[in-house]
Design an enzyme around this catalytic site. Structure first.
Site, PDB file in Angstrom:
ATOM      1  N   ASN A   1      -9.382  -0.169   0.166  1.00 14.04           N
ATOM      2  CA  ASN A   1      -8.566  -0.258  -1.038  1.00 14.04           C
ATOM      3  C   ASN A   1      -9.324   0.167  -2.294  1.00 14.04           C
ATOM      4  O   ASN A   1      -8.722   0.589  -3.280  1.00 14.04           O
ATOM      5  CB  ASN A   1      -8.056  -1.682  -1.194  1.00 14.04           C
TER       6      ASN A   1
ATOM      7  N   SER B   1       0.789  -1.227   0.000  1.00 13.65           N
ATOM      8  CA  SER B   1       0.000   0.000   0.000  1.00 13.65           C
ATOM      9  C   SER B   1       0.822   1.279   0.000  1.00 13.65           C
ATOM     10  O   SER B   1       0.251   2.372  -0.061  1.00 13.65           O
ATOM     11  CB  SER B   1      -0.977  -0.005   1.177  1.00 13.65           C
TER      12      SER B   1
END
Length: 394
Positions: free
Chosen positions: A208, A107
Site C-alpha cells: 500500500n 483498494s
C-alpha cells in the site's frame, strides 16, 4: 486502520518466494462466520423459471458463509444491468440492504490514483520510468530504500520493494484507529522505518505504501490535493454520480448504504465499522462508491475514455501476481484474471476493515461487481471469486 484500511490484507501477500507475515492470515480469518440475522433474498428467476445464479450466489454468501449482507451489479451480454441484494443492511435494526448501496471501495482507489498519474504522464508532466526523486527529492530514504533508484512505474506496479506501512502496529490495530486521523507522512514514516523488501525492480509484492507515494507525487506535480485531482480527472469526467473521495474529517457514507462490520477475532462480536476516518487509506483506498459506479469506471477505463492508447497499453502491461489468485497478473493499478469461459477480466477489487469488493469488466463490455459487508474468510473469499466468474461467464 480507521476503517478503510482498505488494504486488502489478503492482497498484500508476499510474492516472489518469501513467506507472508501472520497479520494478513489473521485478517483473512477475522470475518469467518459473522452470523447475522440474515434475511436471505428469494432466489430470482429468469424468464422460463431458471434460477438467477448471481442471486443464488449472494444468498449462499449470507446463509452459508455468514456474511451480514452481499450486493452485486452485473452488466450482461445483453447490455442490461441487473442489481442484487441478500442479507440485512443493519444488524441492529434488521433493515434491508439498499439496492446498489454505497460501499467503501478500498483498494479500487489504486486504479483511480494510477489513472491520474498516467494522465500526468500523457501530459508530459511525469516520466513513467523517471526516479521518484525527480518529483519528491529525498522523500524515500531508509534501509535499502532510495527514491533515486525507484521509478514511478515501479510504484504503480508494486515492484518498488517498499515495505507496507500496514505492517506498522500504529496503523494495523483497526479497532484503535477507527476515528483517528493520519497525515500521509505519518503512514510513510511507518513504512520507511522498515527494511526494503527487495531491490527495486527485482520482484513483485503488493504494498500500500506505493500508492501513498503516488498520491504525494500527484499533489507535488499538480499543486492540488489528490482527492480533488481524482474527482476532476476521473469521477466528474465520466459522471460517476455515487462515487467520491472523502475530504479530511468526513467519516460518513453519504448515500443509502449497508453497514459494514469488523471482527477483532473469529469469536468476537461484529463491530459496526461503517463510520470511520479514511485518512489511513488515502490514495491507496479511501474512495466510496457503488458496485454499478465501479463497473462504469472500469468500463470507461478499458474502453479508452480516461487514458490515451499509449498510457492504457502501459497500464495493461502486466507481471505475474499469482498469490492474488491463480493466473492473476498486475499492471499499473490494474489486475487481470483469466475467466473460466475464456478471456480475462480487468479490475482491481478492494478490502477495508468492513467491506470487500471484487469486480471485473471484459473487453466486450460485460461487467460485474460483488461486495460483502465484512472481511470474508478464505472459503467465503473463494466463493466471491467463483460468483464473480460465474456472473461474467453466464
Amino acid at each position: 486502520m480507521n476503517e478503510h484500511v482498505q488494504h486488502d490484507r489478503a492482497d498484500r501477500r508476499r510474492h516472489g518466494g518469501r513467506g507472508r507475515r501472520g497479520l494478513a492470515a489473521a485478517m483473512a480469518s477475522l470475518a469467518v462466520g459473522v452470523v447475522a440475522a440474515s434475511a436471505v433474498a428469494p432466489t430470482a428467476a429468469f424468464a422460463g423459471g431458471r434460477p438467477d445464479s448471481v442471486q443464488s450466489s449472494l444468498n449462499a454468501l449470507v446463509k452459508d458463509d455468514g456474511m451480514p449482507a452481499a450486493l452485486a451489479s452485473v452488466k450482461g451480454r445483453d447490455g442490461r444491468t441487473r442489481t442484487y441484494t441478500a442479507g440485512v443492511g443493519d444488524l441492529a435494526t434488521g433493515a434491508k440492504v439498499p439496492v446498489d448501496g454505497q460501499i467503501r471501495a478500498g483498494s479500487n482507489t489504486k486504479a483511480f490514483t494510477a489513472v491520474v498519474v498516467l494522465q500526468l504522464v500523457a501530459e508530459g508532466k511525469v516520466g513513467l520510468d523517471s526516479p521518484v526523486d525527480t518529483y519528491l527529492p529525498g522523500l524515500l530514504r531508509g534501509d535499502g530504500i532510495d527514491g533515486r533508484a525507484i521509478t514511478v512505474r515501479q510504484l504503480l506496479q508494486h515492484t518498488s520493494g517498499l515495505p507496507d506501512y500496514m505492517e506498522d502496529p500504529a496503523v494495523s490495530d483497526f479497532a484503535a484507529i477507527q476515528y483517528r486521523y493520519f497525515e500521509p507522512r505519518d503512514l510513510l514514516d511507518g513504512a520507511l522505518a522498515q527494511k526494503a523488501r527487495f531491490p527495486a525492480g527485482t520482484e513483485w509484492e503488493y504494498s500500500n505504501t506505493n500508492y501513498i507515494v503516488a498520491g504525494l507525487l500527484v499533489q507535488k506535480v499538480t499543486g492540488r490535493p489528490v482527492g480533488e485531482e481524482i474527482t476532476k480527472r476521473v469521477i466528474d469526467r465520466i459522471g460517476l454520480r455515487h462515487t467520491y473521495f472523502p475530504t479530511p474529517g468526513d467519516m460518513s457514507i453519504h448515500e443509502a448504504h449497508p453497514h459494514g462490520y469488523y471482527r477483532s477475532s473469529p469469536d468476537a462480536a461484529p463491530v459496526d465499522y461503517t463510520e470511520a476516518d479514511s485518512s489511513a487509506a488515502w490514495a491507496t483506498g479511501a474512495i466510496v462508491s457503488t458496485n454499478t459506479d465501479l463497473n462504469a469506471f472500469y468500463a470507461a477505463l478499458i474502453g479508452g475514455r480516461l487514458l490515451p492508447a499509449a498510457q492504457l497499453a502501459e497500464m495493461r502491461t502486466t507481471v505475474p501476481a499469482e498469490l492474488l489468485g491463480p493466473g492473476v497478473r498486475y499492471g499499473l493499478g490494474l489486475q487481470s484474471k483469466p475467466l473460466s469461459c475464456g478471456g480475462v477480466l480487468w479490475g482491481h477489487g478492494g478490502t477495508t476493515a468492513s467491506y470487500r469488493s471484487r469486480n471485473g469488466v471484459t473487453d466486450d463490455g460485460r461487467a460485474a461487481a460483488i461486495t460483502v459487508t465484512t472481511i470474508p474468510g478464505a472459503v467465503a473469499a473463494q466463493h466471491m471469486a467463483d460468483a464473480l466468474d460465474a456472473a461474467l461467464c453466464r
